[in-house]
Design a protein around this motif. Structure first.
Motif, PDB file in Angstrom:
ATOM      1  N   ALA A 100       0.831  -1.211   0.000  1.00 14.57           N
ATOM      2  CA  ALA A 100       0.000   0.000   0.000  1.00 14.57           C
ATOM      3  C   ALA A 100       0.863   1.256   0.000  1.00 14.57           C
ATOM      4  O   ALA A 100       0.544   2.254  -0.661  1.00 14.57           O
ATOM      5  CB  ALA A 100      -0.930  -0.009   1.207  1.00 14.57           C
ATOM      6  N   GLU A 101       1.970   1.219   0.737  1.00 20.11           N
ATOM      7  CA  GLU A 101       2.876   2.373   0.768  1.00 20.11           C
ATOM      8  C   GLU A 101       3.468   2.637  -0.615  1.00 20.11           C
ATOM      9  O   GLU A 101       3.514   3.787  -1.075  1.00 20.11           O
ATOM     10  CB  GLU A 101       3.998   2.115   1.770  1.00 20.11           C
ATOM     11  CG  GLU A 101       5.034   3.221   1.824  1.00 20.11           C
ATOM     12  CD  GLU A 101       6.222   2.867   2.717  1.00 20.11           C
ATOM     13  OE1 GLU A 101       7.272   3.517   2.564  1.00 20.11           O
ATOM     14  OE2 GLU A 101       6.081   1.954   3.551  1.00 20.11           O
ATOM     15  N   LYS A 102       3.917   1.569  -1.290  1.00 20.44           N
ATOM     16  CA  LYS A 102       4.522   1.742  -2.609  1.00 20.44           C
ATOM     17  C   LYS A 102       3.498   2.216  -3.638  1.00 20.44           C
ATOM     18  O   LYS A 102       3.818   3.023  -4.517  1.00 20.44           O
ATOM     19  CB  LYS A 102       5.160   0.426  -3.064  1.00 20.44           C
ATOM     20  CG  LYS A 102       6.319  -0.035  -2.191  1.00 20.44           C
ATOM     21  CD  LYS A 102       7.409   1.035  -2.108  1.00 20.44           C
ATOM     22  CE  LYS A 102       8.550   0.608  -1.209  1.00 20.44           C
ATOM     23  NZ  LYS A 102       9.577   1.673  -1.055  1.00 20.44           N
ATOM     24  N   ASP A 114       3.782   8.970   7.348  1.00 24.56           N
ATOM     25  CA  ASP A 114       4.158   7.968   8.349  1.00 24.56           C
ATOM     26  C   ASP A 114       5.649   8.110   8.632  1.00 24.56           C
ATOM     27  O   ASP A 114       6.469   8.017   7.714  1.00 24.56           O
ATOM     28  CB  ASP A 114       3.842   6.568   7.825  1.00 24.56           C
ATOM     29  CG  ASP A 114       3.964   5.496   8.898  1.00 24.56           C
ATOM     30  OD1 ASP A 114       4.443   5.806  10.005  1.00 24.56           O
ATOM     31  OD2 ASP A 114       3.583   4.351   8.624  1.00 24.56           O
ATOM     32  N   THR A 115       5.987   8.321   9.873  1.00 20.26           N
ATOM     33  CA  THR A 115       7.397   8.513  10.238  1.00 20.26           C
ATOM     34  C   THR A 115       8.009   7.257  10.860  1.00 20.26           C
ATOM     35  O   THR A 115       9.157   7.284  11.297  1.00 20.26           O
ATOM     36  CB  THR A 115       7.531   9.679  11.243  1.00 20.26           C
ATOM     37  OG1 THR A 115       6.727   9.403  12.412  1.00 20.26           O
ATOM     38  CG2 THR A 115       7.058  10.983  10.599  1.00 20.26           C
ATOM     39  N   ARG A 116       7.259   6.146  10.889  1.00 23.14           N
ATOM     40  CA  ARG A 116       7.768   4.928  11.511  1.00 23.14           C
ATOM     41  C   ARG A 116       8.817   4.259  10.631  1.00 23.14           C
ATOM     42  O   ARG A 116       8.794   4.382   9.404  1.00 23.14           O
ATOM     43  CB  ARG A 116       6.620   3.942  11.765  1.00 23.14           C
ATOM     44  CG  ARG A 116       5.589   4.421  12.764  1.00 23.14           C
ATOM     45  CD  ARG A 116       4.388   3.477  12.802  1.00 23.14           C
ATOM     46  NE  ARG A 116       3.678   3.476  11.526  1.00 23.14           N
ATOM     47  CZ  ARG A 116       2.572   2.768  11.299  1.00 23.14           C
ATOM     48  NH1 ARG A 116       2.075   1.992  12.256  1.00 23.14           N
ATOM     49  NH2 ARG A 116       1.973   2.818  10.116  1.00 23.14           N
ATOM     50  N   ALA A 121       6.751  -0.354  11.453  1.00 25.97           N
ATOM     51  CA  ALA A 121       5.498  -0.395  10.705  1.00 25.97           C
ATOM     52  C   ALA A 121       5.005  -1.825  10.546  1.00 25.97           C
ATOM     53  O   ALA A 121       3.804  -2.097  10.633  1.00 25.97           O
ATOM     54  CB  ALA A 121       5.690   0.261   9.338  1.00 25.97           C
ATOM     55  N   GLY A 122       5.949  -2.779  10.333  1.00 25.32           N
ATOM     56  CA  GLY A 122       5.563  -4.179  10.206  1.00 25.32           C
ATOM     57  C   GLY A 122       4.982  -4.728  11.494  1.00 25.32           C
ATOM     58  O   GLY A 122       3.978  -5.441  11.486  1.00 25.32           O
ATOM     59  N   VAL A 123       5.628  -4.404  12.618  1.00 23.26           N
ATOM     60  CA  VAL A 123       5.126  -4.850  13.923  1.00 23.26           C
ATOM     61  C   VAL A 123       3.761  -4.234  14.209  1.00 23.26           C
ATOM     62  O   VAL A 123       2.822  -4.911  14.669  1.00 23.26           O
ATOM     63  CB  VAL A 123       6.130  -4.486  15.038  1.00 23.26           C
ATOM     64  CG1 VAL A 123       5.527  -4.780  16.410  1.00 23.26           C
ATOM     65  CG2 VAL A 123       7.428  -5.260  14.849  1.00 23.26           C
ATOM     66  N   ASP A 124       3.626  -2.941  13.921  1.00 21.33           N
ATOM     67  CA  ASP A 124       2.348  -2.265  14.146  1.00 21.33           C
ATOM     68  C   ASP A 124       1.247  -2.839  13.257  1.00 21.33           C
ATOM     69  O   ASP A 124       0.074  -2.879  13.654  1.00 21.33           O
ATOM     70  CB  ASP A 124       2.484  -0.765  13.885  1.00 21.33           C
ATOM     71  CG  ASP A 124       3.276  -0.057  14.976  1.00 21.33           C
ATOM     72  OD1 ASP A 124       3.531  -0.683  16.021  1.00 21.33           O
ATOM     73  OD2 ASP A 124       3.626   1.122  14.781  1.00 21.33           O
ATOM     74  N   ASP A 178      -3.845   3.053   7.921  1.00 25.11           N
ATOM     75  CA  ASP A 178      -2.827   2.798   8.931  1.00 25.11           C
ATOM     76  C   ASP A 178      -1.503   3.415   8.517  1.00 25.11           C
ATOM     77  O   ASP A 178      -0.780   3.983   9.341  1.00 25.11           O
ATOM     78  CB  ASP A 178      -2.678   1.286   9.142  1.00 25.11           C
ATOM     79  CG  ASP A 178      -1.700   0.951  10.261  1.00 25.11           C
ATOM     80  OD1 ASP A 178      -1.637   1.718  11.247  1.00 25.11           O
ATOM     81  OD2 ASP A 178      -1.003  -0.070  10.154  1.00 25.11           O
ATOM     82  N   ASN A 179      -1.170   3.322   7.233  1.00 24.38           N
ATOM     83  CA  ASN A 179       0.065   3.939   6.737  1.00 24.38           C
ATOM     84  C   ASN A 179       0.078   5.444   6.943  1.00 24.38           C
ATOM     85  O   ASN A 179       1.144   6.057   7.058  1.00 24.38           O
ATOM     86  CB  ASN A 179       0.252   3.627   5.253  1.00 24.38           C
ATOM     87  CG  ASN A 179       0.767   2.223   5.005  1.00 24.38           C
ATOM     88  OD1 ASN A 179       1.212   1.545   5.931  1.00 24.38           O
ATOM     89  ND2 ASN A 179       0.691   1.775   3.768  1.00 24.38           N
TER      90      ASN A 179
END
Length: 242
Positions: A100-102, A114-116, A121-124, A178-179
């Motif tokens: 989704a980010e890409k 998103d600054t994670r 981000a994977g854990v979240d 979420d992103n």
């Protein structure tokens, strides 16, 4: 006007385009393994489940067996494939979030808000899946219990279909939200504010889940479609405090 089914088609073409295909390899492999395992399990046990539940039909409803049997088949299939989708998305969540980010970067020219770190981000993403499960499971149990209520159980296929549309809309539209650090409660509020594209998108993803083989790419395509809908319908809605 952007339609939900159009977004799914555009999203599928996008994830299969040069430069994007490598980001769908992992989720496609996850889908392939779980899809094969689900079909094998279903073919082995479905007949026994059907016989068991038909024995639970009250004697005074036996004259409706010709109607109850197909409704029970549809209800069981919807429940199994909805559960399959939940498990698949739980395992593939970090890959889908990254996809989704890409996609958002490709569509808008800038990354999500998103600054994670990638690891965080994977854990979240896994934690977010557990939040969604906590929201979905009590409602699944309620529908399951309603299936035992005479008269009401005749409408279970429709109830399961509506429930699946809403849950799958939550499932897929949550990736871009979420992103962009939209809270789960705020996401649900935004989905209710745009209820028509939300439900039609969820219906489209429900149908995509049932398409053999093609669903291996339609599900990642749905992630990209969700990003398209996020940018078109939900991004500019006012946020609420976390």
């Amino acid at each position: 006007m952007l339609h939900a089914f159009t977004a799914i088609g555009r999203g599928t073409r996008l994830v299969l385009s040069p430069g994007m295909r490598r980001f769908v390899i992992a989720p496609v492999l996850v889908n392939l393994v779980l899809y094969a395992a689900t079909l094998a399990y279903l073919f082995t046990h479905f007949g026994g489940w059907l016989d068991y539940w038909m024995l639970k039909v009250p004697g005074w409803l036996e004259w409706l067996e010709w109607l109850i049997w197909p409704l029970l088949v549809v209800s069981l299939l919807l429940m199994v494939f909805f559960t399959f989708t939940l498990v698949t998305n739980l395992i593939a969540a970090p890959f889908y979030g990254f996809l989704a980010e890409k996609v958002e970067w490709r569509l808008t020219g800038s990354p999500p808000d998103d600054t994670r770190s990638l690891m965080r981000a994977g854990v979240d993403a896994l934690g977010r899946e557990l939040v969604k499960l906590r929201y979905m499971l009590p409602r699944m149990v309620l529908l399951f219990v309603l299936g035992f209520v005479p008269g009401v159980n005749m409408f279970m296929p429709l109830l399961w279909a509506a429930f699946s549309a809403w849950m799958l809309a939550i499932q897929y539209l949550d990736y871009p939200m979420d992103n962009n650090q939209v809270s789960f409660s705020d996401m649900r509020r935004r989905l209710r504010a745009r209820w028509w594209p939300t439900l039609t998108f969820g219906l489209g993803m429900s149908l995509a889940t049932w398409v053999p083989v093609l669903n291996l790419v339609l599900l990642p395509g749905g992630v990209a479609g969700a990003v398209i809908l996020w940018d078109h319908y939900y991004r500019h809605l006012p946020a609420v405090a976390r």
